[in-house]
Design a protein around this motif. Structure first.
Motif, short mmCIF file in Angstrom:
data_model
loop_
_atom_site.label_atom_id
_atom_site.label_comp_id
_atom_site.label_asym_id
_atom_site.label_seq_id
_atom_site.Cartn_x
_atom_site.Cartn_y
_atom_site.Cartn_z
N CYS A 1 0.65 8.63 10.01
CA CYS A 1 -0.40 9.24 9.18
C CYS A 1 -0.35 8.71 7.75
N LYS A 2 0.87 8.59 7.21
CA LYS A 2 1.01 8.11 5.84
C LYS A 2 0.53 6.67 5.73
N ARG A 3 0.87 5.86 6.72
CA ARG A 3 0.42 4.47 6.68
C ARG A 3 -1.09 4.38 6.79
N ALA A 4 -1.68 5.18 7.66
CA ALA A 4 -3.14 5.17 7.81
C ALA A 4 -3.82 5.57 6.50
N LEU A 5 -3.27 6.59 5.84
CA LEU A 5 -3.81 7.05 4.56
C LEU A 5 -3.73 5.94 3.51
N THR A 6 -2.58 5.27 3.47
CA THR A 6 -2.37 4.24 2.46
C THR A 6 -3.23 3.01 2.73
N GLU A 7 -3.33 2.61 3.99
CA GLU A 7 -4.15 1.45 4.32
C GLU A 7 -5.62 1.70 4.04
N ARG A 8 -6.05 2.93 4.21
CA ARG A 8 -7.46 3.25 4.02
C ARG A 8 -7.83 3.45 2.55
N TYR A 9 -6.94 4.08 1.78
CA TYR A 9 -7.31 4.47 0.42
C TYR A 9 -6.40 3.93 -0.68
N GLY A 10 -5.37 3.18 -0.31
CA GLY A 10 -4.49 2.62 -1.32
C GLY A 10 -4.89 1.23 -1.74
N GLU A 11 -4.27 0.78 -2.82
CA GLU A 11 -4.48 -0.59 -3.27
C GLU A 11 -3.48 -1.51 -2.59
N ARG A 12 -3.76 -2.81 -2.69
CA ARG A 12 -2.86 -3.82 -2.16
C ARG A 12 -2.50 -4.79 -3.27
#
Length: 361
Positions: free
Chosen positions: A193-204
């Motif tokens: 869940c944390k990875r999905a959240l980060t991939e969807r709404y985080g920066e790279r």
């Protein structure tokens, strides 16, 4: 005064300063979506390296081993060469921090690298503070062994990972979010869940040929609807908890930074005023977010299992864990992470066979 450029479905206006970069924001009526997440690349990056002299004993090898799990490396990268890498925000700007051990456990010296668009004195100082806090590198643990050696079972557990430290998350909001995500589900699913959240709404952050994820900013989570998180397999309750938490922080209703100046008891009480945060979550945040050495999440099932088997030959209750832990004052947090980690060692030993034990201990 900040200019309001978006209004959510509750009629609240969000100021421009509270939103992510407008170059990556698409306003769709009542919510703000970040699709796709921005890549911070295409600009020259500066690099700087410095050293931190850690307090012995400091077992960096064990710390890295504890992070070599799907849950431990959602955003952290552990290389085969024994280097820790993590993208974080330093002074509000994306940066890559790398850490490796140059000394020995008895004379520990950490070599730290920081890469960012600009690495000035303020960014370097922020990187130093972040690394020191994440690894508790300069924490004075001189009194720990005096306490642990009085408990034969605890002392034997400590000897298996002597020098281990509670690894904190580099961002306090992320630590609270991670604790909420992990409530009453497996660590593996929480990490998903944390990875999905980060991939969807985080920066790279792109550095050389590699790309690193940054945990979403509080402002971004605050701009979401609960339905956005439901699409990522969050439960309805956790989606509500997380979005409401972010909104309370952004609006100033909850002063996140004030937690740093509070005692452990005061911080726990403040955290538990938030909907969705009980005693276990608060104690976990104290340990892995605020770095309180004496915080033990006694309601943790894995902790109850490990301590119970060692002392009672069965699962311990929360009350039994709290009673036993009194003998480890003021290092109950260190005891907790030792029990968690040695469970990990036992799992690896069982999987690989007895021959692997010497390499792990």
């Amino acid at each position: 005064m900040a200019r309001t450029i978006a209004t959510d479905r509750l009629g609240r206006g969000w100021p421009e300063a509270a939103l992510p970069s407008r170059s990556r924001v698409v306003i769709l009526g009542l919510s703000i979506c970040c699709d796709p997440p921005v890549r911070v690349d295409g600009v020259p990056l500066e690099k700087r390296r410095f050293e931190i002299n850690a307090q012995p004993p400091f077992a960096f090898d064990h710390i890295l081993m504890s992070l070599r799990t799907p849950a431990g490396t959602v955003l952290e990268v552990i290389t085969d060469e024994g280097e820790y890498r993590r993208a974080v925000y330093l002074e509000g700007r994306p940066a890559l921090i790398t850490v490796r051990m140059d000394g020995r456990a008895t004379v520990p010296r950490l070599s730290v690298g920081v890469t960012a668009e600009r690495v000035d004195a303020a960014v370097e100082a922020s990187a130093r503070r972040t690394v020191d806090r994440v690894f508790a590198a300069t924490a004075d643990v001189s009194g720990l062994e005096t306490v642990f050696c009085q408990d034969q079972v605890m002392w034997a557990t400590w000897q298996r990972c002597r020098g281990f430290r509670p690894v904190a998350l580099p961002d306090l909001f992320e630590a609270i979010a991670w604790a909420i995500i992990g409530q009453q589900i497996t660590v593996t699913f929480a990490a998903k869940c944390k990875r999905a959240l980060t991939e969807r709404y985080g920066e790279r952050l792109a550095v050389e040929n590699d790309e690193y994820l940054l945990f979403p900013k509080t402002e971004v989570i605050a701009s979401l609807d609960e339905s956005d998180l439901l699409a990522l397999q969050f439960s309805r309750q956790k989606a509500r908890y997380l979005v409401n938490l972010a909104r309370q922080i952004v609006s100033g209703e909850f002063d996140l930074e004030a937690l740093w100046s509070l005692t452990a008891e005061e911080a726990s009480q403040q955290l538990q005023t938030l909907v969705g945060i009980g005693r276990w979550t608060a104690e976990y945040v104290l340990l892995r977010g605020l770095g309180h050495a004496d915080s033990i999440p006694a309601g943790d099932v894995a902790l109850q299992r490990a301590i119970g088997r060692a002392y009672y030959g069965r699962m311990a209750t929360e009350a039994e864990v709290r009673l036993l832990a009194e003998r480890w004052l003021p290092w109950r947090g260190y005891a907790a992470v030792c029990w968690w980690y040695t469970q990990r060692l036992d799992q690896l030993t069982k999987k690989r066979g007895p021959a692997s034990r010497s390499a792990l201990d």
